[in-house]
Design a protein around this motif. Structure first.
Motif, short mmCIF file in Angstrom:
data_model
loop_
_atom_site.label_atom_id
_atom_site.label_comp_id
_atom_site.label_asym_id
_atom_site.label_seq_id
_atom_site.Cartn_x
_atom_site.Cartn_y
_atom_site.Cartn_z
N ALA A 1 0.82 -1.21 0.00
CA ALA A 1 0.00 0.00 0.00
C ALA A 1 0.86 1.26 0.00
N ASN A 2 1.98 1.22 0.72
CA ASN A 2 2.87 2.37 0.74
C ASN A 2 3.38 2.73 -0.64
N ALA A 3 3.90 1.71 -1.35
CA ALA A 3 4.45 1.96 -2.68
C ALA A 3 3.35 2.31 -3.68
N PHE A 4 2.23 1.61 -3.60
CA PHE A 4 1.11 1.88 -4.50
C PHE A 4 0.65 3.34 -4.36
N SER A 5 0.55 3.82 -3.13
CA SER A 5 0.09 5.18 -2.88
C SER A 5 1.18 6.21 -3.16
N TYR A 6 2.43 5.90 -2.76
CA TYR A 6 3.52 6.87 -2.93
C TYR A 6 3.80 7.13 -4.41
N TYR A 7 4.06 6.06 -5.16
CA TYR A 7 4.36 6.25 -6.58
C TYR A 7 3.12 6.69 -7.35
N SER B 1 4.08 -0.89 -6.78
CA SER B 1 4.64 0.07 -7.73
C SER B 1 4.38 -0.36 -9.16
N LEU B 2 4.36 -1.67 -9.40
CA LEU B 2 4.09 -2.21 -10.73
C LEU B 2 2.66 -1.92 -11.18
N ILE B 3 1.74 -2.01 -10.25
CA ILE B 3 0.32 -1.81 -10.59
C ILE B 3 -0.02 -0.34 -10.75
N THR B 4 0.62 0.52 -9.94
CA THR B 4 0.20 1.92 -9.87
C THR B 4 0.33 2.71 -11.18
N PRO B 5 1.30 2.44 -12.09
CA PRO B 5 1.31 3.20 -13.35
C PRO B 5 0.07 2.98 -14.19
N PHE B 6 -0.49 1.77 -14.15
CA PHE B 6 -1.67 1.49 -14.94
C PHE B 6 -2.92 2.14 -14.34
N SER C 1 -10.37 6.91 -5.73
CA SER C 1 -11.00 6.01 -4.75
C SER C 1 -10.10 4.82 -4.43
N LEU C 2 -9.40 4.29 -5.44
CA LEU C 2 -8.50 3.17 -5.21
C LEU C 2 -7.37 3.56 -4.26
N TYR C 3 -6.79 4.73 -4.48
CA TYR C 3 -5.70 5.18 -3.62
C TYR C 3 -6.19 5.47 -2.20
N CYS C 4 -7.35 6.07 -2.10
CA CYS C 4 -7.90 6.41 -0.79
C CYS C 4 -8.25 5.14 0.00
N GLY C 5 -8.92 4.20 -0.64
CA GLY C 5 -9.33 2.98 0.03
C GLY C 5 -8.16 2.11 0.45
N CYS C 6 -7.15 2.01 -0.43
CA CYS C 6 -5.97 1.19 -0.12
C CYS C 6 -5.22 1.74 1.09
N LEU D 1 -6.45 3.57 3.53
CA LEU D 1 -7.26 3.37 4.74
C LEU D 1 -7.06 1.96 5.29
N LEU D 2 -7.09 0.95 4.41
CA LEU D 2 -6.88 -0.43 4.84
C LEU D 2 -5.48 -0.62 5.42
N ALA D 3 -4.50 0.04 4.82
CA ALA D 3 -3.13 -0.07 5.32
C ALA D 3 -3.00 0.55 6.70
N GLY D 4 -3.74 1.63 6.96
CA GLY D 4 -3.73 2.24 8.29
C GLY D 4 -4.26 1.28 9.34
N VAL D 5 -5.32 0.55 9.00
CA VAL D 5 -5.87 -0.45 9.92
C VAL D 5 -4.87 -1.58 10.13
N ALA D 6 -4.22 -2.02 9.05
CA ALA D 6 -3.23 -3.09 9.15
C ALA D 6 -2.07 -2.68 10.04
N SER D 7 -1.69 -1.42 10.00
CA SER D 7 -0.59 -0.93 10.84
C SER D 7 -0.93 -1.08 12.32
N LEU D 8 -2.17 -0.77 12.68
CA LEU D 8 -2.59 -0.89 14.07
C LEU D 8 -2.72 -2.34 14.51
N MET D 9 -2.89 -3.25 13.55
CA MET D 9 -3.05 -4.67 13.87
C MET D 9 -1.72 -5.39 14.04
N LEU D 10 -0.60 -4.75 13.72
CA LEU D 10 0.70 -5.40 13.88
C LEU D 10 0.89 -5.85 15.33
#
Length: 541
Positions: A326-332, A470-475, A490-495, A497-506
């Motif tokens: 999610a980090n790379a997908f959103s960052y790039y 990163s591979l998916i995000t250019p498309f 919406s894809l970037y926003c939703g992804c 949000l899910l990553a934020g929840v995953a961070s708290l679940m570590l």
């Protein structure tokens, strides 16, 4: 004699390394697991008298060699001149990585016009780099865990330098695609610089220092935009590709100074090498090491993928993989969206139509000076992103990552509305600052949570998942955007949000936690039991 009425229990241990003959610490495993050396030592176990005092065995020696752990040694030498030097050297590899990544958002629009490429071929130039990094990241991690951090990092930098220069001479699209894929294969090893750097740091300054080394990524990204602003209008993209390899060339010239990680040497059983490195650090920092020798945790097998999925690390591994994705997908994604949205014209027209659709599949617009300046301003967001350093040691790694993901999502929401170019640049700036900060916290957390024997592999596999994102995000940012702006955002926003929840679940918070050496190390609440203690008393209390 009453104290010795209970006969001593005799245990037999097979020596793993002849250098360890004078030690009393033994690995709590069976003989068959200890190695193939034939030398056998007989120890008379100490017994405890009725008063609770431990009596030395008559058959043993009255003197034992003093030992200290790597964490104790690094705390004693602190952060000083040596760490500043290694920060600069590993930072060069980080600058090179950032420049090779940042160039993708500049190279695409240029080749779209110069070679009359359709949008999917432009996206492939970016995607092929991430294919290479995704394939190579676990491989470089395994090399670093098996042969050493210095070996892995030096090899990947030499590889990237060579093919980065070669790609500047690519005659046609096919050759450029092939050579940039090989560049990506080399870049996959760049995260090992963080693995190596973290293993030279004391506990108290580790989080702050790894976040500070992220400043080199920001420097690289900004320098690439400035270089493009100067080079592209006059010399063209080939010169830009060649000059972007300069930081890696400097790293290769000075890599002979780089020492091997003492943690790796300890796991290899190379105590003298580890002691020489620690002595060097102490001398340069003007400090002294604790008395004695460093404790050895020799391991016959390192870098095994199955070790990432043992019970205490399984959920951590899976959650981290998604967080890195999610980090790379959103960052790039936000990096590529910057040039796409700036080139699309009036943001109000874009959002009203909910799509960016050119009249012709090969219609193009060269990046203008205004585009480069806007790209520069949004790239400068890398530096405010470093302010998350204020939170990483106060609220912890997990909450810091979650905060960054949630704030990124919040900053994406205004892009749905009709915004002018200035407002667009501001929101992208803030969003990039937070997602950049979150990415750097992931770089702090990952080497801390995995033990030394699988640390590089943990970083490598996590980086591979990032490259998948990163591979998916250019498309999404360069192709889907032309169909629907709303769906893309919406894809970037939703992804995120899910990553934020995953961070708290570590399950593990690594703030203030010693680096673990092997999977035998375990945690009891917030207290970390040192492996040497376990080896001295394998039966527990």
């Amino acid at each position: 004699m009453d104290n010795w009425s209970t006969p001593s229990r005799i245990t037999y241990k097979r020596w793993r390394d002849p250098e360890l003959r004078g030690e009393v610490n033994f690995v709590g495993q069976s003989d068959e697991d200890q190695g193939t050396d034939n030398e056998i030592c007989t120890i008379a176990a100490a017994r405890v008298d009725s008063g609770g005092r431990e009596l030395a065995s008559r058959a043993g020696s009255n003197k034992t060699e003093e030992t200290f752990t790597l964490d104790e040694a690094l705390e004693a030498v602190g952060f000083g001149k040596f760490q500043w030097k290694i920060s600069l050297l590993t930072g060069l590899s980080w600058i090179g990585d950032a420049m090779e990544m940042m160039i993708l958002s500049i190279l695409g629009p240029q080749l779209h016009c110069e070679w009359r490429l359709p949008s999917y071929k432009v996206a492939l130039i970016t995607a092929i780099v991430f294919v290479g990094t995704g394939i190579s990241s676990p491989a470089w991690g395994k090399v670093s865990d098996k042969y050493g951090r210095k070996v892995g990092l030096t090899m990947c930098m030499c590889w990237t330098l060579f093919y980065g220069l070669m790609s500047a001479f690519a005659p046609v699209y096919g050759w450029l695609l092939f050579l940039r894929g090989l560049v990506g294969f080399g870049i996959g090893g760049a995260p090992q610089s963080v693995t190596m750097y973290s293993e030279f740091l004391p506990v108290k300054s580790r989080g702050t220092c790894i976040m500070l080394i992220a400043a080199f990524w920001a420097i690289g990204a900004v320098f690439e935009v400035l270089l493009a602003l100067l080079v592209m209008p006059t010399l063209g993209w080939r010169w830009l590709l060649g000059l972007s390899a300069l930081p890696m060339a400097i790293f290769v010239c000075f890599c002979f100074w780089l020492p091997e990680s003492p943690r790796f040497d300890v796991l290899m059983g190379k105590r003298e090498n580890a002691m020489a490195t620690l002595t060097r650090i102490a001398k340069e920092n003007g400090k002294t090491l604790p008395p004695g020798k460093v404790t050895v945790y020799k391991q016959s097998e390192r870098g095994q993928i199955k070790d990432l999925f043992i019970p205490q690390y399984r959920s951590t591994t899976l959650l981290l993989w998604f967080i890195w994705f999610a980090n790379a997908f959103s960052y790039y994604g936000i990096v590529l969206l910057t040039t796409e949205l700036f080139q699309s014209g009036d943001s109000c027209d874009t959002t009203r139509g909910a799509k960016i659709e050119p009249n012709c599949s090969v219609e193009c617009k060269y990046l203008t000076s205004a585009d480069y300046k806007d790209l520069l301003w949004t790239t400068l967001a890398e530096f405010p992103g470093l302010l998350i350093i204020l939170a990483v040691d106060r609220i912890g790694r997990k909450k810091s990552m979650a905060l960054c993901f949630f704030m990124f999502s919040l900053c994406i929401l205004p892009l749905y509305a009709c915004t002018g170019r200035i407002a667009l640049a501001i929101f992208i700036f803030i969003a990039r600052a937070f997602i950049s900060g979150g990415f750097q916290v992931a770089f702090v957390y990952t080497p801390e949570v995995f033990p030394t024997e699988t640390r590089a592999l943990g970083m490598g596999t996590s980086s591979a998942m990032a490259r998948l994102g990163s591979l998916i995000t250019p498309f999404v940012a360069q192709v889907m955007l032309r169909t629907s702006v709303y769906l893309t955002l919406s894809l970037y926003c939703g992804c995120s949000l899910l990553a934020g929840v995953a961070s708290l679940m570590l399950p593990i918070e690594t703030s203030g936690r010693n680096l673990q050496e092997t999977n035998l190390d375990h945690e009891d609440g917030n207290q970390t039991t040192n492996t040497s203690d376990q080896l001295n008393d394998p039966t527990g209390p």
